[in-house]
Design an enzyme around this catalytic site. Structure first.
Site, PDB file in Angstrom:
ATOM      1  N   PHE A 200       0.830  -1.195   0.000  1.00  0.00           N
ATOM      2  CA  PHE A 200       0.000   0.000   0.000  1.00  0.00           C
ATOM      3  C   PHE A 200       0.868   1.250   0.000  1.00  0.00           C
ATOM      4  O   PHE A 200       1.795   1.361   0.809  1.00  0.00           O
ATOM      5  CB  PHE A 200      -0.893   0.041   1.244  1.00  0.00           C
ATOM      6  CG  PHE A 200      -1.944  -1.022   1.296  1.00  0.00           C
ATOM      7  CD1 PHE A 200      -3.227  -0.767   0.845  1.00  0.00           C
ATOM      8  CD2 PHE A 200      -1.658  -2.282   1.813  1.00  0.00           C
ATOM      9  CE1 PHE A 200      -4.203  -1.746   0.907  1.00  0.00           C
ATOM     10  CE2 PHE A 200      -2.619  -3.261   1.879  1.00  0.00           C
ATOM     11  CZ  PHE A 200      -3.906  -2.996   1.417  1.00  0.00           C
ATOM     12  N   ASP A 201       0.559   2.177  -0.894  1.00  0.00           N
ATOM     13  CA  ASP A 201       1.124   3.513  -0.772  1.00  0.00           C
ATOM     14  C   ASP A 201       0.483   4.156   0.467  1.00  0.00           C
ATOM     15  O   ASP A 201      -0.635   3.810   0.834  1.00  0.00           O
ATOM     16  CB  ASP A 201       0.800   4.321  -2.028  1.00  0.00           C
ATOM     17  CG  ASP A 201       1.147   5.782  -1.874  1.00  0.00           C
ATOM     18  OD1 ASP A 201       2.307   6.075  -1.571  1.00  0.00           O
ATOM     19  OD2 ASP A 201       0.242   6.624  -2.030  1.00  0.00           O
ATOM     20  N   LYS A 202       1.184   5.079   1.129  1.00  0.00           N
ATOM     21  CA  LYS A 202       0.622   5.691   2.348  1.00  0.00           C
ATOM     22  C   LYS A 202      -0.276   6.876   2.023  1.00  0.00           C
ATOM     23  O   LYS A 202      -1.484   6.828   2.219  1.00  0.00           O
ATOM     24  CB  LYS A 202       1.732   6.132   3.308  1.00  0.00           C
ATOM     25  CG  LYS A 202       1.181   6.727   4.615  1.00  0.00           C
ATOM     26  CD  LYS A 202       2.267   7.264   5.521  1.00  0.00           C
ATOM     27  CE  LYS A 202       2.715   8.636   5.103  1.00  0.00           C
ATOM     28  NZ  LYS A 202       1.705   9.709   5.380  1.00  0.00           N
TER      29      LYS A 202
END
Length: 658
Positions: free
Chosen positions: A348-350
């Site tokens: 996941f990108d933040k």
């Protein structure tokens, strides 16, 4: 319903004396259900003749009349089947139509006209029902075609006129009243309303729209009057793009589908050869009765028809793709459903994915007797002169709580430190620890700027201090707010035995605080875009299949490196929709879990369908060789019944809920 490609001459488009400029445009129109009526009539008439033939055959002595009725059944229901069989022979690619044609002609040849007619009739009905069921799987998407109005009310030259949507130009002003559908994509320039965007996002709750907000074709304006500046032509709207992408996705085959296609290519000629062997070897080598083994060979031809196996996977994939689209998820092809079902790790990108991607005020602490409202009022009054993201967040918070701004003078910006201005004759400051290291205003006993900042940084927050020349007023902590369902979604994904990892360019303190808060397995901080790609590649080597979830174009390299790239919140973002393997139309992390469950259920149903087809066909083949079943059973149960069973099983995917 279907997608019809029309080339339209300018004069053919004219409405009310005006000429449409939309030549050579793809229109989406509803096909009249004539094919259904024709097939229903054909089936009904053939069924009547077959019933009449059976009555005459078994209850009267007029057997020749019965045979004529059976021939009529074949002529009515078998016309298309024999044509397809002829074409497949000419192409040297024998198909199921060949099997049925040979079986029917052979049945008449040995005096079983009733069974030959039944083979053709039941096969025709099976094909009709398969086509109807497959069309039903696409119906949820095709229904979107009728959602966007064909006409739009436009203001031109001070007058309100109604035009066909393909006559509307970019920058025209679209008038939308309460209860009307929005005809084209654009931006609200006047008015305020709530809009039901469930046709695009799958979200049932209306979305508030004010001036400057985007609206989309096919969505419903609920309770307010709005005027919209048209931003896209009818053929370029988000709704049209979604329909086009879904239709293209339905044509892209998975590995399983391609394997079954190759299998069927060799399977049919093999079956025909086996049927001939079943007749020739016992008859000419072993000297057994030819008509018995000829009949068994015909039954073998019918029972071995690969209809059920051929449709088992495509119908399931189409059902899954259309089900996902109904819930605001665009899947670019069946291969991504299959790949997603095998995913063992999800990165996941933040920012913008696990968080909202926008700074928000999270904490307000007052010092020296000042209330949080006073702190916010002073801070917002100072920040009103700045365009910094922190200033915008503070002003949004003040506006949401109806905090009045104070009159300021003598505003001054101190580069890298903060702001100062006079309020009611006193000088106030807003900024970082560097600014207050110089000023040293009085803090309550036991509190230091350094400790306060460290405390907030540990929680992944950014802090600004507010003070006068003599004393500290308070501190405001800001941060990128975590999505409400981030922790629960991560927990459920981990419960599916999928490892979760977070990739971010933020510092390790911020990343660590967030990872601990939402329960992610591991985080990687201070990454450049190319570093994210390397992490995804390492995850792929370690786990085999990896999904990457990002917020669109910014994460394009990492999305491309993953086995499945999933872009979040892409409503209105053409680039993100086009580059991702799977696009979520809204910012809802729970759709990731839905996607994984849908993909796993799809592949489970595919395996069920293929297994059932192989086992039942194999069993019936043995029974046919032993002479234990006849043509009626072979086509009624072994072909039509099995085909409808796998279709019904696949259609369950349309009921999977997000």
């Amino acid at each position: 319903m279907g997608r019809i490609k029309l080339h339209i001459e300018p004069e053919a488009c004219s409405r009310e004396g005006k000429t449409c400029s939309c030549c050579a445009v793809d229109f989406f129109e509803e096909k009249p259900p004539l094919w259904r009526r024709e097939n229903l009539i054909t089936a009904a008439v053939a069924g009547i003749f077959l019933s009449a033939g059976l009555i005459v055959q078994f209850f009267t002595p007029y057997h020749l009349a019965a045979q004529l009725l059976f021939v009529t059944v074949v002529a009515i229901a078998g016309k298309g089947i024999f044509k397809k069989a002829g074409r497949s022979i000419l192409r040297r690619r024998l198909d199921m139509n060949c099997l049925m044609s040979i079986a029917a002609v052979g049945a008449f040849f040995i005096g079983h006209g009733e069974e030959g007619a039944a083979v053709i009739f039941l096969f025709f009905v099976a094909e009709f029902l398969e086509e109807y069921a497959s069309d039903n799987a696409r119906k949820s998407i095709s229904r979107l075609l009728s959602l966007a109005p064909e006409t739009a009310k436009i203001r031109r030259g001070g007058k309100e006129i109604e035009l066909h949507v393909h006559e509307v130009k970019i920058a025209d002003i679209l008038i939308v009243r309460p209860g009307e559908k929005i005809a084209l994509d654009g931006k609200v320039v006047t008015g305020h309303s709530s809009v039901d965007e469930s046709t695009i996002t799958g979200e049932s709750l209306p979305v508030e729209k004010v001036e400057g907000d985007e609206v989309f074709a096919g969505t419903m304006n609920e309770d307010g009057y709005i005027e919209v500046e048209v931003g896209k032509k009818a053929e370029d709207t988000l709704l049209s793009k979604i329909i086009k992408l879904v239709e293209e996705a339905e044509k892209k085959k998975s590995k399983t589908e391609r394997y079954i296609d190759r299998f069927a290519h060799y399977y049919t000629p093999t079956v025909i050869g086996l049927a001939f062997a079943t007749f020739l070897i016992p008859t000419f080598i072993m000297g057994l009765e030819w008509h018995v083994w000829f009949y068994r060979a015909l039954v073998l031809l019918v029972v071995s028809c690969p209809c059920a196996m051929a449709i088992s996977t495509p119908v399931a994939m189409v059902s899954a793709i259309t089900s996902a689209a109904r819930h605001g998820v665009l899947i670019k092809g069946a291969s991504f459903i299959e790949e997603l079902s095998r995913v063992k790790a999800c990165a996941f990108d933040k920012t913008g994915t696990l968080t909202k991607g926008k700074l928000e005020v999270l904490d307000i602490i007052g010092f020296n007797g000042h209330s949080s409202q006073e702190v916010l009022s002073v801070a917002a009054s100072l920040e009103a002169h700045s365009a910094h993201p922190i200033a915008k967040a503070v002003l949004r918070k003040a506006h949401s709580e109806d905090i009045p701004l104070k009159q300021t003078s003598g505003f001054r910006y101190r580069k890298g430190k903060g702001l100062e201005a006079r309020i009611n004759g006193k000088t106030y400051y807003s900024g970082s620890r560097n600014l207050f290291g110089e000023l040293s205003p009085a803090l309550p006993a036991g509190i230091s700027y350094h400790e306060e900042l460290s405390h907030f940084e540990t929680e992944g927050k950014t802090a600004i201090f507010i003070s006068s020349e003599k004393e500290a007023v308070g501190v405001i902590a800001l941060g990128d707010k975590v999505r409400d369902n981030a922790a629960s979604t991560i927990s459920r994904i981990r419960g599916l035995n999928i490892r979760t990892e977070m990739l971010t360019g933020d510092n390790k303190k911020v990343a660590g605080a967030l990872a601990g808060k939402i329960g992610i397995d591991e985080y990687h901080a201070e990454l450049l875009p190319e570093d994210k790609v390397k992490v995804v590649e390492k995850l792929s080597e370690r786990f085999g299949s990896v999904a990457m979830v990002g917020d669109g174009v910014n994460d394009a390299p990492a999305l491309a490196a993953a086995n499945v790239g999933i872009a979040m919140g892409t409503i209105g973002s053409d680039a993100a929709i086009e580059t991702a393997d799977i696009a979520l139309m809204q910012d809802d992390l729970s759709r990731i879990e839905y996607l994984i469950l849908l993909s796993r259920k799809t592949m489970r149903i595919v395996r069920q369908n293929v297994t059932a087809s192989v086992l039942i066909k194999g069993s019936f083949t043995i029974l046919a060789s032993l002479g234990l079943i006849n043509l009626w059973v072979a086509v009624g149960i072994g072909d039509m019944g099995l085909s409808l069973a796998v279709i019904s099983n696949a259609m369950r995917l349309t009921r999977v809920k997000a």
